[in-house]
Design an enzyme around this catalytic site. Structure first.
Site, short mmCIF file in Angstrom:
data_model
loop_
_atom_site.label_atom_id
_atom_site.label_comp_id
_atom_site.label_asym_id
_atom_site.label_seq_id
_atom_site.Cartn_x
_atom_site.Cartn_y
_atom_site.Cartn_z
N TYR A 144 0.84 -1.21 0.00
CA TYR A 144 0.00 0.00 0.00
C TYR A 144 0.87 1.25 0.00
O TYR A 144 2.01 1.22 0.48
CB TYR A 144 -0.98 0.00 1.18
CG TYR A 144 -0.32 0.02 2.53
CD1 TYR A 144 0.06 1.21 3.14
CD2 TYR A 144 -0.09 -1.17 3.23
CE1 TYR A 144 0.66 1.22 4.38
CE2 TYR A 144 0.51 -1.17 4.47
CZ TYR A 144 0.89 0.04 5.04
OH TYR A 144 1.49 0.03 6.26
N ARG A 154 4.69 0.65 0.92
CA ARG A 154 5.18 -0.36 1.86
C ARG A 154 5.17 -1.73 1.21
O ARG A 154 4.20 -2.11 0.55
CB ARG A 154 4.29 -0.44 3.12
CG ARG A 154 4.28 0.73 4.07
CD ARG A 154 5.57 1.12 4.76
NE ARG A 154 6.56 0.08 5.05
CZ ARG A 154 6.56 -0.74 6.09
NH1 ARG A 154 5.60 -0.69 6.99
NH2 ARG A 154 7.54 -1.62 6.28
N HIS A 157 3.64 -6.92 4.23
CA HIS A 157 4.19 -7.24 5.55
C HIS A 157 3.08 -7.59 6.52
O HIS A 157 1.93 -7.20 6.34
CB HIS A 157 5.03 -6.08 6.10
CG HIS A 157 4.23 -4.84 6.36
ND1 HIS A 157 3.94 -3.93 5.37
CD2 HIS A 157 3.64 -4.36 7.48
CE1 HIS A 157 3.21 -2.94 5.88
NE2 HIS A 157 3.01 -3.18 7.15
N HIS A 159 2.50 -7.37 10.75
CA HIS A 159 3.02 -6.87 12.03
C HIS A 159 2.97 -7.96 13.08
O HIS A 159 1.97 -8.68 13.18
CB HIS A 159 2.19 -5.69 12.52
CG HIS A 159 2.28 -4.47 11.65
ND1 HIS A 159 3.18 -3.46 11.87
CD2 HIS A 159 1.58 -4.10 10.55
CE1 HIS A 159 3.02 -2.51 10.95
NE2 HIS A 159 2.06 -2.88 10.13
#
Lengths: 233, 196
Positions: A144, A154, A157, A159
């Site tokens: 995004y 980014r 990923h 978190h």
């Protein structure tokens, strides 16, 4: 007390202020950290494990489902939580959150113009077993855009948040995917020194991959290790 | 070869639905929140509140604060504390700064007792936010514990002119005892952060 913890490995950690990651400029501490001894306050920490995990919490494919499967590529993410001696960290809570397959977070302040998936929530948790292993099901998060610099994106990923056995083993990090061309352009990933940042990239595993169902990725997490030396008294 | 520590990354701006879901109205149970002390917990009821301020003194709207503390008798709810926390007090709280109109974090808890013969009563703190790549450790001490604070080995390791950044100010309010504790990430009065 027979326990203390190895120091943070500063050669593996990002700097407090990194000019390439703009939000650090006004938020990263500027004064040197002050070393203090490890007392009971640091050697203890919140205890959360299997009893904090509901039955659907590790299954992000089902825990936000309303009337259909979430869209996207199903994946299995698994790995071991270890200390620096390679010992497993059992019964450790692993909390995760991520964007959906379009790169959109359910979070109210995410304004990215990509669709919300009504069947995907994106948050979950699991706990490690006796071998330190965790496992969850999800869909591969999308990339995004963000406002750090012109045309900034980014990488895909997930978190991660872990406590480990003490307040000193607290870790919040992000897991990336192998071969992502955005890694070489991402200031957050690049904030970690070379040689260490690669530990944030998961490995594709055909052994974890379930035939006809989902690709498998492995991501091991290493927390600060115990030392058996006596504490200063 | 021994494995090496996994590096830290920022918690980012969108942690709320994963880490503080109930506070922000998301449909997932939170493991911890702002209220640490149920009605059966022994100790003096206190509120700890403050803001996280950036290098331009603006309150940070997307920080997450975690606290870890002993119970009213100075015992941690953890296997390493052999005395045993026998009050039903878990001792962990977690709050984001994004739901309060003044962008404060607010914890309702009990004042911790002294955990050993040397340290003054204190609350251990972890600070996380977008723009912070590695969580920061600090501590909250209490302004009405001047004598114990003067003997505390952690405060003694801090240059005298910076110690006040670690001391929450006690105020009596109609709702009870409030300790105010702002966390300043930068500047002259930058909060002391620890290497532990």
């Amino acid at each position: 007390m027979p326990v203390s913890y190895a120091p943070r490995d500063w050669s593996s950690q990002p700097r407090s202020i990194d000019p390439a990651y703009k939000s650090t400029a006004l938020r990263g501490p500027t004064k040197p950290l002050i070393p203090i001894p490890q007392s009971l306050s640091e050697l203890t920490g919140p205890v959360y494990g299997h009893d904090s995990v509901g039955p659907l919490d590790p299954d992000l494919i089902r825990n936000g489902r309303r009337d259909a499967e979430p869209l996207g590529e199903r994946i299995i993410v698994t790995g071991r939580v270890l200390d620096e001696a390679g010992r497993p960290v059992p019964n450790a809570l692993v909390e995760v959150w991520q964007a959906n397959s379009s790169g959109r977070y359910i979070h109210a302040t995410d304004q990215h113009d990509a669709p919300i998936d009504p069947n995907f929530f994106g948050g979950g948790r699991c706990a490690t077993d006796a071998e330190g292993r965790y496992r969850f099901l999800t869909v591969k998060p999308g990339a995004y855009p963000w406002g750090n610099h012109a045309n900034a994106w980014r990488p895909n990923h997930i978190h991660f948040s872990l406590f480990g056995p003490s307040f000193l083993t607290r870790l919040v990090t992000q897991m990336y995917f192998p071969g992502d061309p955005l890694l070489a352009l991402d200031p957050i990933y690049l904030s970690v020194p070379p040689g260490a940042r690669e530990r944030l990239v998961s490995r594709f595993s055909i052994d974890v991959t379930e035939p006809g169902y989902a690709l498998g990725y492995e991501f091991d997490i290493v927390l600060r290790g115990r030392r058996e030396t006596p504490m200063e008294d | 070869m021994a494995p090496k520590q996994t590096p830290s990354q920022t918690v980012g701006p969108f942690f709320a639905y994963g880490l503080t879901p109930e506070q922000y109205g998301y449909p997932l149970a939170s493991i911890a929140g702002a209220n640490l002390a149920g009605s059966d917990v022994h100790g003096e009821r206190i509120r700890i509140e403050g803001r996280v301020l950036d290098g331009e003194d603006n309150p940070v709207p997307d920080a997450m604060i975690e606290i870890w503390q002993a119970d009213g008798r100075g015992r941690y709810a953890h296997p390493l504390d052999a005395r045993g926390s026998n009050t039903g007090f878990k001792g962990f709280g977690r709050v984001g700064t994004g739901t309060d109109p003044e962008l404060r974090f607010v914890f309702d808890t009990v004042k911790p007792g002294a955990v050993d013969g040397r340290q003054a009563p204190h609350v251990n703190v972890v600070v996380l936010m977008r723009g912070l790549l590695l969580h920061a450790y600090t501590r909250i001490y209490f302004s009405d514990e001047a004598e114990a604070n003067a003997r505390d080995p952690v405060l003694a390791a801090v240059p005298p002119e910076r110690r006040s950044t670690l001391v929450a100010q006690r105020e009596a309010s109609p709702g009870g005892v409030v300790y105010r504790f702002d966390i300043r990430m930068q500047g002259e009065a930058e909060t002391v952060f620890f290497d532990v």
